[in-house]
Design an enzyme around this catalytic site. Sequence first.
Site, PDB file in Angstrom:
ATOM      1  N   ASP A  50       0.834  -1.209   0.000  1.00  0.00           N
ATOM      2  CA  ASP A  50       0.000   0.000   0.000  1.00  0.00           C
ATOM      3  C   ASP A  50       0.869   1.259   0.000  1.00  0.00           C
ATOM      4  OD1 ASP A  50       0.904  -0.174   2.611  1.00  0.00           O
ATOM      5  OD2 ASP A  50      -1.076  -0.097   3.535  1.00  0.00           O
ATOM      6  N   ASP A  89      -1.093  -6.073  -0.315  1.00  0.00           N
ATOM      7  CA  ASP A  89      -1.505  -5.464   0.957  1.00  0.00           C
ATOM      8  C   ASP A  89      -3.008  -5.228   0.990  1.00  0.00           C
ATOM      9  OD1 ASP A  89       0.874  -5.329   2.305  1.00  0.00           O
ATOM     10  OD2 ASP A  89       1.200  -3.188   1.996  1.00  0.00           O
ATOM     11  N   GLU A 188       9.089  -4.577  10.827  1.00  0.00           N
ATOM     12  CA  GLU A 188       9.499  -3.270  10.331  1.00  0.00           C
ATOM     13  C   GLU A 188      10.046  -2.385  11.435  1.00  0.00           C
ATOM     14  OE1 GLU A 188       7.985   0.509   7.595  1.00  0.00           O
ATOM     15  OE2 GLU A 188       6.746  -1.294   7.754  1.00  0.00           O
TER      16      GLU A 188
END
Length: 276
Positions: A50, A89, A188
């Site tokens: 995304d 995503d 992440e």
Amino acid sequence: MSATPERKGRLSPGDIRARKGIEPVVCLTAYTTPMAQLVDAHCDVALVGDSVGMVLHGLPSTLGVTMEMMILHGKAVARGSSRACIVVDMPFGSYEEGPEQAFRNAARLMAETGCQAVKLEGGRHMAETVAFLVARGIPVMGHVGLTPQSVNTLGGYKVQGRSHHEADRILVDAGTLADAGAFAVVLEKLPTVLGRRITQEIAVPTIGIGAGVDCDGQVLVIDDMLGLFSEFRPKFVKRYAELGASAEAGIAAYADEVRARAFPGPEHVFGEGNPE
């Protein structure tokens, strides 16, 4: 050009899961057919992230990305790919309401794009949804740590898991998603020691982005690592090319030649000939 392992057919989520502790998983984002063709030749996973909202559509964050956008770009990547496992995503607001909403939207993404899996953000609170999807034939990649769709709650794009309490929470989040059936989990923007700890303790591959070299694989936004945007240089990105500077120089040279009437030259035009 670097050598890549010989592969037959498209990699599946099961193939990616089986890489745990055996071979690093190579992943890059892709949003268009030409870029997917380049990624497909070298990568195991093509992630239709995304991040496309920020990279290609000029949005300030991923929150404005729609299902229609993800389907459009997912289709484009599928047309340019024959070997990489395509993961798309799920955009903000398409799965948080509950498992049934998530299934409807994930099934639509898979049916309309031809992708092999979906990715969604969130920790233990998403475990029920992950299990619901997996039980109904939808492979899921998880995503913990810095989750961009929660940027307003997190207070910005900062490193997560620095305190012992945060680190323990993220470890539990990752393990819970794996136990719920996720075939891989993106980590992440975590300290290296936490990325290593999670990788050692969960049973599925970890795909790091700013989470250290010990993860089972790595992913980057392709526009970042190719240097298409010179002003954006996150610490965890290595620039493997500077295409933005090359493109700008080429555009400037073209503009100069057009204004000087140096382009098109004789070799770029057609002769008089006879009208047909």
